[in-house]
Design an enzyme around this catalytic site. Structure first.
Site, PDB file in Angstrom:
ATOM      1  N   LYS A 106      51.152  40.666  91.624  1.00  0.00           N
ATOM      2  CA  LYS A 106      50.702  40.960  90.284  1.00  0.00           C
ATOM      3  C   LYS A 106      51.709  42.063  89.919  1.00  0.00           C
ATOM      4  O   LYS A 106      51.971  42.911  90.750  1.00  0.00           O
ATOM      5  CB  LYS A 106      49.171  41.371  90.174  1.00  0.00           C
TER       6      LYS A 106
HETATM    7  N1  GLU Z   1      47.015  36.395  85.001  1.00  0.00           N
HETATM    8  C1  GLU Z   1      46.643  35.231  85.130  1.00  0.00           C
HETATM    9  C2  GLU Z   1      45.460  35.328  86.377  1.00  0.00           C
HETATM   10  O1  GLU Z   1      44.990  36.662  86.600  1.00  0.00           O
HETATM   11  C3  GLU Z   1      47.315  34.041  85.449  1.00  0.00           C
HETATM   12  C4  GLU Z   1      48.551  34.185  86.551  1.00  0.00           C
HETATM   13  C5  GLU Z   1      49.421  33.040  86.778  1.00  0.00           C
HETATM   14  O2  GLU Z   1      49.597  32.031  85.858  1.00  0.00           O
HETATM   15  O3  GLU Z   1      50.212  33.137  87.581  1.00  0.00           O
HETATM   16  O4  GLU Z   1      45.092  34.371  86.815  1.00  0.00           O
END
Ligand code: GLU
Length: 419
Positions: A106
């Site tokens: 992240k």
């Molecule tokens: N930000 C989204 C989540 O927390 C999507 C992450 C992604 O598609 O890699 O799941």
């Protein structure tokens, strides 16, 4: 809402809760509770008036035993090192719950994007992408949208990466616009998995969702799509929705599309004339509705709010919307909580489909995307409820972590430790 609960500690507590039911050695467990590495950087960005501002930014790569790191990039003033670490860990377990071949990562920038012009945000995003370049790539770490980022930012990151690498590599990032290598169904995917989880949860508990009242806290990409699909596809009555301006309420049911149009037009849900009255966020979360969906940020429901919750069911669209203490209160009070790592996994699942399409340079139809997503979420739901029953676990969250930790621990064990 609790500001002082550290989400990284919440993640570690959730892992410990589940590990108590598993035979995972302390050496493996410690590795599953901490990120492998965290990039911390300060980005210098030229503003439109010629001045230079510094922005703190992060990327946490939590665990890569099951595949490339995967997870979004968040732009928010409250982004912190610990928040990014927690969110990257939740991605590991989310990808494992739905069994897609990814680890977790992240990223985030400490910024309120509403205060900057599009060209300033473009320079900020490209500067961040330059820092990320050695870490990311279709086989290494694949970012995606998160709070306050979307197709525009993903397209800038893709272009920066491809320009600097002198190649085309659309699978470096997901959540792109369709014309830049995005996938059909990706924008709706998070809300769609929330809807599918709610559908499965009602069926599993022997309740009729078509008769249900629903309150949704948060009206961004996840909350607004979930509200619309739950009303349109499942026939439930969405009685309250909220954003940071407040909540709008109608016991007879809101026209979600009209509320969405009002927000598009005015920038806020409040003032929507299709509602009977307005509520605070706390009033929405403690409404006597059949289903409450927190779809905003972490720690939205703390212990204090949990004591006042009147619903029997919560489906988490946001990441980490309950503090661990709230979780304990709700478990004691027999409120069925269907966790984020299942319910909002549609986003990363369709990101996975986007990446598969990018690698094959072959695009799927929206129908195919939605059918495959439905299969993944319903299979994951069944796996979670099977574990819940077979091991007599205290909550669906613990069941999700039991399933996920087993998968990650097995891959970690098979990988061994590089000297
Ligand atoms: N930000 C989204 C989540 O927390 C999507 C992450 C992604 O598609 O890699 O799941």
């Amino acid at each position: 809402m609790s500001e002082d609960v550290n989400p990284f500690e919440s993640l570690q507590e959730q892992i410990d809760d589940a590990a108590a039911y598993l035979d995972v050695g302390p050496d493996v467990l410690e590795r599953l509770k901490r990120p492998e590495r965290v990039l911390e950087t300060n980005l210098s960005v030229e503003l439109d008036d010629g001045s230079i501002e510094l922005f703190e930014a992060y990327r946490s790569q939590f665990n890569g035993d099951r595949g490339p790191y995967k997870g979004g990039i968040r732009y928010h003033p409250n982004v912190s090192r610990d928040e990014v670490k927690a969110l990257s860990g939740w991605m590991v377990y989310k990808c494992a719950v739905v069994d897609i071949p990814y680890g977790g990562g992240k990223g985030g920038i400490v910024v309120d994007p509403r205060e900057y012009s599009a060209s300033e945000l473009e320079r900020l995003t490209r500067s961040y992408a330059k820092e990320l370049r050695p870490l990311i790539g279709p086989d290494k770490d694949i970012p995606a949208p998160d709070v306050n980022t979307g197709q525009r930012e993903m397209n800038w990151i893709k272009d920066t990466y491809e320009t600097l690498e002198n190649t085309t590599a659309p699978g470096t990032i997901t959540g792109k616009a369709l014309t830049s290598g995005g996938s059909e169904g990706r924008v709706e995917a998070t809300g769609r998995s929330v809807m599918l989880t709610a559908r499965e949860a009602f069926e599993y508990l022997g309740k009729d969702i078509a008769e249900a009242t629903v309150a949704v806290q948060g009206f961004g990409n996840a909350g607004s799509v979930a509200a619309e699909l739950i009303a349109d596809d499942l026939g439930a009555s969405v009685v309250a929705v909220s954003d940071s301006s407040g909540a709008v309420y109608d016991p007879a049911g809101l026209d979600v599309a009209a509320a969405k149009a009002h927000k598009m037009e005015t920038g806020a849900l409040t003032g929507f004339d299709g509602a009977e009255s307005e509520l605070t966020n706390r009033e929405l979360l403690t409404l006597d509705a059949d289903l409450v969906i927190p779809a905003a940020l972490e720690n939205a429901i703390d212990e204090d709010i949990a004591e006042d919750v009147r619903t029997d069911m919560i489906v988490e669209a946001a990441n980490g919307p309950l503090t661990p203490d709230a979780d304990d209160v709700l478990t004691d009070r027999d409120v069925a909580v269907f966790p984020d790592v299942l319910a909002n996994a549609g986003g990363v699942t369709v990101s996975y489909f986007e990446w598969v399409q990018n690698r094959q340079r072959f695009n799927w139809t929206e129908q195919r995307v939605n059918d495959e997503l439905e299969r993944v979420i319903t299979e994951a739901f069944d796996g979670l409820t099977d574990a819940y029953e077979a091991r007599d676990l205290p909550s669906y969250r613990t069941a999700a972590y039991v399933v996920a930790i087993q998968r990650v621990a097995k891959a970690a064990d098979e990988s061994g430790v590089f000297p």
